[in-house]
Design a protein around this motif. Sequence first.
Motif, short mmCIF file in Angstrom:
data_model
loop_
_atom_site.label_atom_id
_atom_site.label_comp_id
_atom_site.label_asym_id
_atom_site.label_seq_id
_atom_site.Cartn_x
_atom_site.Cartn_y
_atom_site.Cartn_z
N UNK A 121 0.80 -1.22 0.00
CA UNK A 121 0.00 0.00 0.00
C UNK A 121 0.84 1.28 0.00
N UNK A 122 2.15 1.14 0.03
CA UNK A 122 3.04 2.31 0.11
C UNK A 122 3.22 2.95 -1.26
N UNK A 123 3.18 4.25 -1.29
CA UNK A 123 3.50 4.99 -2.51
C UNK A 123 4.61 5.99 -2.20
N UNK A 124 5.57 6.08 -3.09
CA UNK A 124 6.67 7.03 -2.93
C UNK A 124 7.34 7.21 -4.28
N UNK A 125 8.23 8.15 -4.39
CA UNK A 125 8.92 8.37 -5.66
C UNK A 125 9.84 7.21 -6.00
N UNK B 172 6.98 1.17 -4.06
CA UNK B 172 6.39 0.65 -2.82
C UNK B 172 7.41 -0.02 -1.91
N UNK B 173 8.47 -0.55 -2.48
CA UNK B 173 9.34 -1.45 -1.70
C UNK B 173 10.54 -0.75 -1.05
N UNK B 174 11.16 0.18 -1.78
CA UNK B 174 12.42 0.76 -1.32
C UNK B 174 12.31 1.47 0.03
N UNK B 175 11.25 2.24 0.33
CA UNK B 175 11.21 2.89 1.64
C UNK B 175 11.30 1.91 2.81
N UNK B 176 10.68 0.75 2.67
CA UNK B 176 10.76 -0.24 3.74
C UNK B 176 12.14 -0.89 3.79
N UNK B 177 12.74 -1.11 2.63
CA UNK B 177 14.09 -1.65 2.59
C UNK B 177 15.07 -0.73 3.28
N UNK B 178 14.88 0.58 3.13
CA UNK B 178 15.77 1.55 3.77
C UNK B 178 15.67 1.47 5.30
N UNK C 217 7.11 -3.93 -14.11
CA UNK C 217 6.25 -4.49 -15.15
C UNK C 217 4.85 -4.71 -14.60
N UNK C 218 4.78 -5.14 -13.35
CA UNK C 218 3.51 -5.37 -12.67
C UNK C 218 3.50 -4.56 -11.37
N UNK C 219 2.40 -3.96 -11.05
CA UNK C 219 2.29 -3.16 -9.84
C UNK C 219 1.32 -3.79 -8.87
N UNK C 220 1.66 -3.72 -7.59
CA UNK C 220 0.79 -4.28 -6.56
C UNK C 220 -0.55 -3.55 -6.55
N UNK C 221 -1.63 -4.34 -6.43
CA UNK C 221 -2.97 -3.79 -6.39
C UNK C 221 -3.75 -4.48 -5.28
N UNK C 222 -3.40 -4.21 -4.01
CA UNK C 222 -4.07 -4.89 -2.91
C UNK C 222 -5.52 -4.45 -2.79
N UNK C 223 -6.33 -5.34 -2.27
CA UNK C 223 -7.72 -4.99 -1.98
C UNK C 223 -8.15 -5.73 -0.73
N UNK C 224 -9.05 -5.12 0.02
CA UNK C 224 -9.51 -5.74 1.25
C UNK C 224 -8.48 -5.61 2.35
N UNK C 225 -8.85 -6.08 3.52
CA UNK C 225 -7.95 -6.05 4.66
C UNK C 225 -6.93 -7.16 4.61
N UNK C 226 -6.04 -7.17 5.61
CA UNK C 226 -5.00 -8.19 5.64
C UNK C 226 -5.59 -9.59 5.73
#
Length: 448
Positions: A70-74, A77-83, A208-217
């Motif tokens: 669900x993360x969006x950044x420049x 989605x993944x790099x901010x958590x990796x940092x 190539x593919x972007x995460x598209x989550x829906x619903x709760x965990x």
Amino acid sequence: MSSRLSTSQKIGYAAGSVGTGGFSTVPGLLLLYYLTDELGVAAAAAGLVVLLPKAWDVVLNPFVGSWSDRTTSRWGARVPWMMRGAVLLPLAFAAMFWAPGGLADAGAALWVAGCFLLAATGFAFFQVPYIAQPAELTDDYAERTSLMTWRIALLTLAILVFGAGAPGLVKAGGDGLAGYRLMGVVCGTLFLIGFGVAILATRNLPTVLRAEPSGGLGEQLRAVAENRDFRVLFAAFVIQALGTSTALAGAAYVAEYLLGAKGMTTVLFVALVAPAILLVPVWRIFAARRGKQAGFRWATVLFLVGAVVMAFAGRVPTWFLLVGVAVAGTGYAGQQLFPLAMLPDTIQADALRTGRLRSGVFTGVWTAGETLGFALGPFLFAMVLALGGFVATTSGVSVDQPQSALTAIALGFGALPALLMLTSLPVLRRYSLTEASLADLAAQPGAR
């Protein structure tokens, strides 16, 4: 958009495995021994210290996966958590082996458990989004195997370097607590470098593919549970992670108590991991001709054969034991490559069926299982030691172990891993996803 990645992009991504491989290896190899033989923590209590922080990761990882989806950044989605993980893990890892002087038994156990908990949290922050990236960087079946070949090659090299080098750093630091402190700082620094390279290499890569989550965990986890091939692959992988981590936890004990030389820890580790560096490309060729599933099965059989020999540690000539360990290492190479090359296939299959890509949740569950397997291995070995009457000691003090403890060491090092590998084989046979079946899913109306 092209599904192909350049060699430099693959190597840059793979560099993250320097940190993940090192963190997966060093605690499994040395932490239990550090607790029982340097800090005087009883075997059963030491087993809990090794297990409980990892158990926290089992709970945390699916949440991290969902959050990163669900993360969006420049940087995506993944790099901010990796940092976040790249900063937290190295610092906590170094502190784990920097127990204040005078701490022993319960106090030492609490210090190590607290630091390990922080390190495990940092590992979740980095590892979950890191493992999610391949499913998003390429949708090509063979290209994923190529990307994973680079990753596993560097992962295996990292496992070898840290597995062989960490005991050497302890010795270079004068053995005892000073040696462990030096090892913690040096290894933590190397983790940071590997993480940093991976972040720099992937922060601007197109997806190539972007995460598209829906619903709760909860809803997303139910979707993961309904993916049959993921369930099968996940179960086999966790069982095998349990087996390999049990063997790794036993190496230091086999070296000192069955072979009579602490330095043999490095030799045993090199014998297990060195073949993997050469054979990962060979397993890739095998997969191209026979398929990933067949490669995974044969790799498991080879580890099983080697583990049977390992069960006789102390009773067979050392050279023969090392041959058995090397056979297990040949299988270990494939067991590292194939699950991670097959995981993105199960994620793509889910996306084709549902129209939604949920990479983070899938990899959150995956890394939770991986974490549990690698945590339970040392715990199981510690329980085998406790049942065998193993006597804990402190730095510089040697004790004579009872024969039952020596037998327990050999059984935990070889017999238990062999049994776990055998258990995983019928599970793995139920996996059915192939390149052809993925193509059929993609051709169906409504597929992504």
